[in-house]
Design an enzyme around this catalytic site. Structure first.
Site, PDB file in Angstrom:
ATOM      1  N   TRP A 277       0.858  -1.213   0.000  1.00 31.54           N
ATOM      2  CA  TRP A 277       0.000   0.000   0.000  1.00 31.54           C
ATOM      3  C   TRP A 277       0.883   1.248   0.000  1.00 31.54           C
ATOM      4  CZ3 TRP A 277      -4.836   1.358  -0.962  1.00 31.54           C
ATOM      5  CH2 TRP A 277      -5.859   0.425  -0.828  1.00 31.54           C
ATOM      6  N   TRP A 306     -17.565  22.141   1.136  1.00 39.95           N
ATOM      7  CA  TRP A 306     -17.682  21.593   2.490  1.00 39.95           C
ATOM      8  C   TRP A 306     -18.310  22.620   3.423  1.00 39.95           C
ATOM      9  CZ3 TRP A 306     -16.964  16.562   3.295  1.00 39.95           C
ATOM     10  CH2 TRP A 306     -16.304  15.856   2.290  1.00 39.95           C
ATOM     11  N   ASN A 341      -3.642   2.768  12.832  1.00 45.18           N
ATOM     12  CA  ASN A 341      -4.223   2.852  11.482  1.00 45.18           C
ATOM     13  C   ASN A 341      -5.756   2.844  11.491  1.00 45.18           C
ATOM     14  OD1 ASN A 341      -4.162   2.773   8.524  1.00 45.18           O
ATOM     15  ND2 ASN A 341      -4.955   0.702   8.813  1.00 45.18           N
ATOM     16  N   TRP A 359     -11.807  17.706   4.279  1.00 50.58           N
ATOM     17  CA  TRP A 359     -10.798  16.729   4.711  1.00 50.58           C
ATOM     18  C   TRP A 359      -9.384  17.291   4.614  1.00 50.58           C
ATOM     19  CZ3 TRP A 359      -7.332  15.495   0.870  1.00 50.58           C
ATOM     20  CH2 TRP A 359      -7.718  15.844  -0.436  1.00 50.58           C
ATOM     21  N   TRP A 382      -6.044   9.990   3.612  1.00 50.11           N
ATOM     22  CA  TRP A 382      -7.141  10.959   3.749  1.00 50.11           C
ATOM     23  C   TRP A 382      -8.114  10.858   2.586  1.00 50.11           C
ATOM     24  CZ3 TRP A 382      -9.273  13.739   7.463  1.00 50.11           C
ATOM     25  CH2 TRP A 382      -8.566  13.835   8.662  1.00 50.11           C
TER      26      TRP A 382
HETATM   27  C1  FAD Z   1      -5.948   9.258   7.168  1.00 53.05           C
HETATM   28  C2  FAD Z   1      -4.681   8.444   7.128  1.00 53.05           C
HETATM   29  C3  FAD Z   1      -3.446   9.095   7.165  1.00 53.05           C
HETATM   30  C4  FAD Z   1      -2.257   8.352   7.122  1.00 53.05           C
HETATM   31  N1  FAD Z   1      -1.062   9.025   7.154  1.00 53.05           N
HETATM   32  C5  FAD Z   1       0.100   8.321   7.079  1.00 53.05           C
HETATM   33  C6  FAD Z   1       1.350   8.984   7.075  1.00 53.05           C
HETATM   34  O1  FAD Z   1       1.447  10.221   7.068  1.00 53.05           O
HETATM   35  N2  FAD Z   1       2.494   8.214   7.069  1.00 53.05           N
HETATM   36  C7  FAD Z   1       2.435   6.848   7.046  1.00 53.05           C
HETATM   37  O2  FAD Z   1       3.493   6.195   7.036  1.00 53.05           O
HETATM   38  N3  FAD Z   1       1.263   6.209   7.006  1.00 53.05           N
HETATM   39  C8  FAD Z   1       0.097   6.884   7.035  1.00 53.05           C
HETATM   40  N4  FAD Z   1      -1.097   6.214   7.038  1.00 53.05           N
HETATM   41  C9  FAD Z   1      -1.098   4.751   6.883  1.00 53.05           C
HETATM   42  C10 FAD Z   1      -1.066   3.938   8.198  1.00 53.05           C
HETATM   43  O3  FAD Z   1      -2.048   4.389   9.075  1.00 53.05           O
HETATM   44  C11 FAD Z   1       0.294   3.975   8.898  1.00 53.05           C
HETATM   45  O4  FAD Z   1       1.314   3.657   7.979  1.00 53.05           O
HETATM   46  C12 FAD Z   1       0.369   2.961  10.030  1.00 53.05           C
HETATM   47  O5  FAD Z   1      -0.638   3.211  10.975  1.00 53.05           O
HETATM   48  C13 FAD Z   1       1.738   3.052  10.699  1.00 53.05           C
HETATM   49  O6  FAD Z   1       1.826   2.183  11.776  1.00 53.05           O
HETATM   50  P1  FAD Z   1       2.733   0.889  11.737  1.00 53.05           P
HETATM   51  O7  FAD Z   1       4.108   1.218  11.270  1.00 53.05           O
HETATM   52  O8  FAD Z   1       2.621   0.247  13.065  1.00 53.05           O
HETATM   53  O9  FAD Z   1       2.016   0.042  10.614  1.00 53.05           O
HETATM   54  P2  FAD Z   1       2.024  -1.500  10.232  1.00 53.05           P
HETATM   55  O10 FAD Z   1       0.632  -1.960  10.308  1.00 53.05           O
HETATM   56  O11 FAD Z   1       3.053  -2.256  10.975  1.00 53.05           O
HETATM   57  O12 FAD Z   1       2.382  -1.457   8.684  1.00 53.05           O
HETATM   58  C14 FAD Z   1       3.739  -1.525   8.222  1.00 53.05           C
HETATM   59  C15 FAD Z   1       4.044  -0.382   7.307  1.00 53.05           C
HETATM   60  O13 FAD Z   1       3.258  -0.454   6.139  1.00 53.05           O
HETATM   61  C16 FAD Z   1       2.948   0.851   5.682  1.00 53.05           C
HETATM   62  N5  FAD Z   1       1.491   1.025   5.741  1.00 53.05           N
HETATM   63  C17 FAD Z   1       0.620   0.427   6.575  1.00 53.05           C
HETATM   64  N6  FAD Z   1      -0.645   0.789   6.272  1.00 53.05           N
HETATM   65  C18 FAD Z   1      -0.559   1.657   5.264  1.00 53.05           C
HETATM   66  C19 FAD Z   1      -1.512   2.394   4.523  1.00 53.05           C
HETATM   67  N7  FAD Z   1      -2.826   2.299   4.744  1.00 53.05           N
HETATM   68  N8  FAD Z   1      -1.077   3.219   3.558  1.00 53.05           N
HETATM   69  C20 FAD Z   1       0.246   3.334   3.289  1.00 53.05           C
HETATM   70  N9  FAD Z   1       1.195   2.651   3.944  1.00 53.05           N
HETATM   71  C21 FAD Z   1       0.802   1.829   4.919  1.00 53.05           C
HETATM   72  C22 FAD Z   1       3.615   1.825   6.645  1.00 53.05           C
HETATM   73  O14 FAD Z   1       4.853   2.191   6.096  1.00 53.05           O
HETATM   74  C23 FAD Z   1       3.773   0.983   7.888  1.00 53.05           C
HETATM   75  O15 FAD Z   1       4.825   1.400   8.712  1.00 53.05           O
HETATM   76  C24 FAD Z   1      -2.316   6.935   7.059  1.00 53.05           C
HETATM   77  C25 FAD Z   1      -3.550   6.302   7.021  1.00 53.05           C
HETATM   78  C26 FAD Z   1      -4.727   7.046   7.065  1.00 53.05           C
HETATM   79  C27 FAD Z   1      -6.047   6.332   7.021  1.00 53.05           C
END
Ligand code: FAD
Length: 481
Positions: A277, A306, A341, A359, A382
């Site tokens: 992703w 909005w 997340n 948003w 977002w």
């Molecule tokens: C509104 C919104 C804003 C977000 N903003 C960011 C942001 O600024 N930076 C960011 O790194 N992630 C963002 N995310 C994605 C995701 O929420 C975070 O990557 C995740 O919560 C980070 O925690 P983790 O490292 O424990 O994730 P894990 O669940 O351990 O996932 C491993 C890695 O996969 C990637 N990843 C996981 N989920 C997503 C996702 N949905 N989209 C893209 N990459 C993902 C990240 O690099 C993450 O560190 C956003 C999601 C939403 C819904």
């Protein structure tokens, strides 16, 4: 093959030595290599607060990297100023013929790198940027008709196919590390001299640098088998918390992917999907740089006006919506710079579809607060939650904040951690405390409206309003077609 006597590796969001493409490429091509990091005033001056966890995280990672280089008899040169001036100045003073760096896909970084490249070219210094922060970049994964994917699952399948055929590069410089210029240590500017102050990073247990990343990764590997089942429950230590390390490159994405593949099974496969992703959104931003300016991936939704009702955005930002899961999540963000997340999805959806706030205001708030802020993932997340993006949640699907709370924080453990004022509220009412009868409020010592806010909006009503906004925008598109 040696092409240069002297070159520079300019580090940005790749703050490690292990499996480092730009460092390896520079060492292969040069007799002598110096390593440089610039605290870029073009970026730092634009930050709204002088108490920024990211700057402290970078500073700590840079200090760790400097110590690692010093153990090899080399050093890390650390400068403070505007990169387009400081990098060429340093390269000239060092007598370098080339600068190597890892490619960045954000529009502002692309502009910065073009400026640096041009300035270097004026002095006959080569600029080599290469892939490092993703496995597949830019045009490497396209549909059969040569277009970027706009739906995740086929992208993921094509990405996995490509991985099977291309494999993962590994950059182990080994003995070539002897080509690092042997120099006495140079000073690291203290955080305060950069104009920033310490935050609660150490208190939070966030360890910067490669050592911090590795410790976290090992901790996660012991639980990766449960990732699929645990990742949606914010009260549980389910995800990896590696996002800040991926943001600043203190771990190699190739190493994470290789490890997930080697482990296999449902947990590791689901986690690998999340890493994909991240790449999906990186390639989306590269193909659609206008997303960085807040344009909707689906242009028909740019037409939404909005309502932004007075006080709604502030209630969301300050954790005063009266919806406990939303408020607890916003407090988590404020206190730690991290948000789970599931809660990023819930709070983002709530801002757009319950509070009817643009948003983009939420996106900007996350960009200021998230320690792992990444333009591509934040914009992607977002736009997904607001149903205006690439492979987004359909607009008629609207999260119910109470149902989400019942499902993903059933006993309210996460809520109570961040909202201690609700600690005595019975499980039955923890997700919607305004439904507590007066007697129960008296028993648990929480008067709604005094000790905890009454809900700022009624979900059912707002849902109808949101549907009308989206429906009108969609109808506009249909009319134009
Ligand atoms: C509104 C919104 C804003 C977000 N903003 C960011 C942001 O600024 N930076 C960011 O790194 N992630 C963002 N995310 C994605 C995701 O929420 C975070 O990557 C995740 O919560 C980070 O925690 P983790 O490292 O424990 O994730 P894990 O669940 O351990 O996932 C491993 C890695 O996969 C990637 N990843 C996981 N989920 C997503 C996702 N949905 N989209 C893209 N990459 C993902 C990240 O690099 C993450 O560190 C956003 C999601 C939403 C819904």
């Amino acid at each position: 093959m040696i092409r240069y006597d002297n070159s520079i590796v300019w580090l940005r969001r790749d703050l490690r030595l292990h499996d480092h493409a730009a460092l390896d490429n520079a060492l292969q091509a040069s007799r002598q290599v110096r390593v440089l990091f610039v605290f870029d005033t073009d970026i730092l001056d634009a930050l709204p607060s002088r108490r920024d966890r990211r700057v402290e995280f970078i500073h700590g990672s840079v200090a760790a990297l400097k110590a690692d280089l010093e153990a090899l008899g080399a050093t890390l040169h650390v400068l403070h100023g505007a990169a387009p001036q400081r990098v060429p100045e340093f390269a000239r003073a060092a007598g370098a013929q080339a600068v190597f760096c890892s490619r960045d896909y954000e529009p502002a970084a692309i502009r910065r790198d073009a400026a640096v490249q041009e300035a270097l070219a004026g002095h006959d210094i080569a600029f080599h940027d290469g892939k490092d922060q993703v496995v597949f970049e830019r045009d490497e994964v396209l549909t059969q008709s040569g277009r970027p994917y706009t739906v995740f699952t086929p992208y993921k399948n094509a990405w996995l196919r490509k991985l099977r055929s291309a494999g993962l590069a590994h950059h182990a410089p080994g003995e070539r590390l002897e080509r690092l210029a042997q120099e006495p240590p140079v000073p690291l500017p203290p955080l305060e001299s950069l104009g920033f102050v310490r935050t609660n990073l150490a208190e939070l247990g966030v360890r910067p640098g490669e050592a911090g990343a590795r410790a976290l990764f090992e901790d996660f590997l012991a639980r990766i088998g449960q990732y699929k089942a645990a990742r949606d429950y914010p009260a549980v230590r389910g995800p990896s918390y590696l996002s800040v390390h991926l943001r600043f490159g203190t771990l190699s994405i190739r190493e994470l992917v290789a490890t997930a593949q080697a482990i296999g099974g449902a947990g590791a496969e689901t986690w690998l999907s999340e890493l994909i992703w991240r790449e999906f959104y990186q390639q989306t931003l590269w193909h659609r740089p206008d997303l960085a300016e807040g344009r909707c991936f689906k242009p028909e939704f740019d037409a939404i006006r909005w309502p932004n009702p007075a006080g709604h955005f502030e209630a969301w930002r300050e954790a005063r919506t009266g919806y406990p899961l939303v408020d607890a999540a916003m407090r988590q963000l404020d206190r730690s710079g991290y948000m789970h997340n599931r809660l990023r999805m819930v709070t983002a959806s709530f801002l757009a579809k319950d509070l009817l706030v643009d948003w983009r205001l939420g996106e900007r708030h996350f960009a200021e607060k998230l320690i792992d802020f990444d333009l591509a993932s934040n914009s992607g997340g977002w736009q997904w939650a607001a149903s205006v993006g690439c492979d987004a949640q359909p607009w008629f699907r609207i999260f119910n904040p109470v149902t989400q709370s019942e499902k993903f924080d059933p006993q309210g453990r996460f809520i109570r951690r961040y909202l201690p004022e609700l600690s005595k509220v019975p499980d039955k009412y923890i997700h919607a405390p305004w439904t507590m009868p007066q007697g129960v409020q008296a028993e648990c010592g929480v008067t709604i409206g005094r000790d905890y806010p009454a809900p700022v909006v009624e979900h059912k009503l707002q849902r109808e309003r949101a549907l009308a906004l989206y429906k009108a925008a969609s109808a506009g598109k249909a009319r134009q077609a």
